[in-house]
Enzyme design. Sequence first.
Site, PDB file in Angstrom:
ATOM      1  N   CYS A 199      48.274  52.319  65.689  1.00 22.72           N
ATOM      2  CA  CYS A 199      48.394  51.621  64.487  1.00 22.72           C
ATOM      3  C   CYS A 199      47.949  50.254  64.633  1.00 22.72           C
ATOM      4  O   CYS A 199      49.101  49.400  65.450  1.00 22.72           O
ATOM      5  CB  CYS A 199      49.246  51.873  63.562  1.00 22.72           C
ATOM      6  SG  CYS A 199      49.128  50.869  61.923  1.00 22.72           S
ATOM      7  N   CYS A 251      41.043  50.470  63.216  1.00 19.24           N
ATOM      8  CA  CYS A 251      41.997  51.266  62.421  1.00 19.24           C
ATOM      9  C   CYS A 251      42.295  52.743  62.949  1.00 19.24           C
ATOM     10  O   CYS A 251      41.236  53.221  62.914  1.00 19.24           O
ATOM     11  CB  CYS A 251      41.663  51.009  60.721  1.00 19.24           C
ATOM     12  SG  CYS A 251      42.968  51.749  59.853  1.00 19.24           S
TER      13      CYS A 251
HETATM   14  N1  DGL Z   1      45.995  49.536  60.459  1.00 18.99           N
HETATM   15  C1  DGL Z   1      45.758  50.749  60.446  1.00 18.99           C
HETATM   16  C2  DGL Z   1      45.746  51.683  61.607  1.00 18.99           C
HETATM   17  O1  DGL Z   1      45.790  51.435  62.765  1.00 18.99           O
HETATM   18  C3  DGL Z   1      46.272  51.460  59.112  1.00 18.99           C
HETATM   19  C4  DGL Z   1      47.250  50.910  58.627  1.00 18.99           C
HETATM   20  C5  DGL Z   1      47.531  51.311  57.118  1.00 18.99           C
HETATM   21  O2  DGL Z   1      46.567  50.978  56.073  1.00 18.99           O
HETATM   22  O3  DGL Z   1      48.394  52.156  56.649  1.00 18.99           O
HETATM   23  O4  DGL Z   1      46.428  52.830  61.276  1.00 18.99           O
END
Ligand code: DGL
Length: 281
Positions: free
Chosen positions: A203, A69
């Site tokens: 993301c 993430c």
């Molecule tokens: N998937 C996550 C990222 O790579 C976070 C998305 C979220 O929860 O806002 O930033």
Amino acid sequence: MIGVFDSGLGGLTVLRELTQRFRHADFVYLADHAHVPYGNRPSDEIVDFTRDCVEDLFNRGARLALLGCNTATAVALRRLQQQWLPASKWAGTHNVLGIVAPTVEAATQTPWAVTSPQYPQKYNTDTIAVFGTTRTVTSGVYPEEIHKRCPKVTIVQQICSELAGAIENKLPETELEALVEEGCAAMLAQTQNMPPHRAILGCTHFPLVEHLFRRHLPPFTRILSQPDVVADSFEDYLVRRPHYLAGNEGGRLTLLTTGDAADVSAKARVFWPDVAPFAKV
Ligand code: DGL
């Protein structure tokens, strides 16, 4: 056993690539659906949620946790690595890694251990676009890490504050495309319509709509595939530190969520059709 963590389903894009590379390793994936999306939350909350999830992964037997993430990596990784882990009972035996450094390494073609500018630099005068959540972009971690390696690269960052939540909530493709189009147009306005050389979809949810980014980014702009580059880097890391894998691993995959397991399992199958069901922690 390797632990992979994400606020929701986006980290599956990274996990899927890793399971294909390490067919004999056991993986446990934990998605924090009780708190997704993370992207617009205060930093302290993100640190607390991320730490709780990493603790959970360690308690289940993982000795290496990958924050799959960008938001958690951007906001929480340093605090976990420098403050929490050294003071914990797992100090010296366990580790937490993130996905920003490997991505920057690939975007700049410069090793991630580098701490001072490298010359000559093939890509030093390029423009790199970074799309991310509010917290990833405001953390400044991408420009900081890119400029450590290539000080003259121009970076345009674009917040896509609603996109991860919209993907997580399975909004119709037309609505997702409108958000992507808006983000790409705002990014291009920052460059006065000069196409960036590369775009980082910073993301882990965004690769799920990479085809929409492709449609709205100039053809000249290469989109960096974060799952691929993270898997490359992780492979390199594990080859040098095989002790993080136990000898008796058998390619088992455990999928966990802090949210509703049936709902999450159904959503996960949309982009990973034969994925195993999730269980609630
Ligand atoms: N998937 C996550 C990222 O790579 C976070 C998305 C979220 O929860 O806002 O930033």
